[in-house]
Scaffold this motif. Sequence first.
Motif, PDB file in Angstrom:
ATOM      1  N   LYS A 185     -11.759  10.850  14.312  1.00  0.00           N
ATOM      2  CA  LYS A 185     -11.944  11.365  15.661  1.00  0.00           C
ATOM      3  C   LYS A 185     -12.255  10.221  16.626  1.00  0.00           C
ATOM      4  O   LYS A 185     -12.849   9.213  16.235  1.00  0.00           O
ATOM      5  N   TRP A 189     -15.372  12.152  21.162  1.00  0.00           N
ATOM      6  CA  TRP A 189     -15.586  13.338  20.326  1.00  0.00           C
ATOM      7  C   TRP A 189     -16.831  13.165  19.474  1.00  0.00           C
ATOM      8  O   TRP A 189     -17.666  14.066  19.368  1.00  0.00           O
ATOM      9  N   TYR A 292     -15.976  17.737  22.666  1.00  0.00           N
ATOM     10  CA  TYR A 292     -16.295  18.213  21.314  1.00  0.00           C
ATOM     11  C   TYR A 292     -16.271  19.736  21.251  1.00  0.00           C
ATOM     12  O   TYR A 292     -15.679  20.323  20.335  1.00  0.00           O
TER      13      TYR A 292
END
Length: 424
Positions: A185, A189, A292
């Motif tokens: 990621k 994030w 997120y």
Amino acid sequence: MKRALLALLAVIVIVPLAVFAYQTMQHPDRAYPAQPVADKAAQLQRGAYLARAGDCMACHTARGGEPYAGGRGIATPFGDVVAPNITPDAKTGIGDWSADDFWRALHNGRGRDGRFLYPVFPYTSYTKVSREDSDAMYAWLRTVAPVQQQNREHALRFPYNQRWLLAGWRALYFKPGVYEPVAAKPADWNRGAYLVQGLGHCAACHSSRNALGATSARGDLAGGLIPISNWYAPALTPDAATGLGDWQVADLAALLKTGVSGRSAVYGPMAEVVRQSLQYLHDDDVQAMAVYLKSLPQHAPPPAAEAVTRDTERLLAQGGKLYDKHCVECHGAEGAGKPPAYPRLAGNNGIVASSVNPIRMVLNGGYPPSTAGNPRPYGMPPYGPEMNNDEVAAVVTYIRMSWGNRGAPVGPGEVSRYRTVPLE
């Protein structure tokens, strides 16, 4: 038969003792020793920021009391837990705590004396916090004005006042561990995940809880009724009707930062969180949280449309007339509102997911928080004195079942339940 009873008795006694001993002897906090700090000034600045991000003042400051001196009673289904004094007073605060003691509390839910802490203190989330950030918060709290204010005892009912029983609760529901970045990621994030799962402790409100007060395993951040306060914290998942659905990252970031956006506005406990904590976060941190949250998996299919019975038709007809009389000027004939002053009602997840919030808002009115990005918020007037329970039920039903909203109808009994509940 006698041997079987003795064996059963041994299990009843030995297993709890073994669990208690295991929990007592575990010290995962020791795996993360403090590291030297080159720039003390930068550490203090970071600690102040992180304490604001964790909204420590919300629980550790009583209304009208000194900052961080504790004394605020936090109501739970098991009784009241009183937040302690965390100023650097040596006698009544954490003045004689070390950085290791503070880290143990955050990471492992254990006090300076080794006692298990009640999970009203959200160490189940704070365990994700890094040692570096914990030390920064500790260093900053040492600079807060010390206040000598004796800590009051909790007022928990039996058996919840038996602290040793937390060993079993911890064995079932708590696993300490610092947040580990996900390599696949991007950085924003991971930063958002760290804040949401850790200091932000968003799951404390936005997840349902079981009978023992642990967040339910049915779905992370899938929404839930906040115990005692009787506000519904809507899902932060992308569920179409009850979650964030087709919200854009910019909409969510604006809501977190200012309390209002083109999609909705915050009221109740979330308004306090935005006012005291989230509005002060850096824009890139708020953006990261939104990134997120928008990536979370969906937990439930869209709800089926409610069957329209004769009683529902009656409610909708009555509610439509009341809406035209009291609501249409601000929220529009199609529920589109006039954001950010007047929030939209069409596609509003907080209205569809649960009847609690719209009932309470119609009864008591309210304001979004006053923030730097929205210094003069527009308010909702209270209609409780003007409408009876049947009328409130009718207009809430109309809002929850119009413009594509797929909420269920509301009865006057539900309205009566919340009529005497204070807004805060």
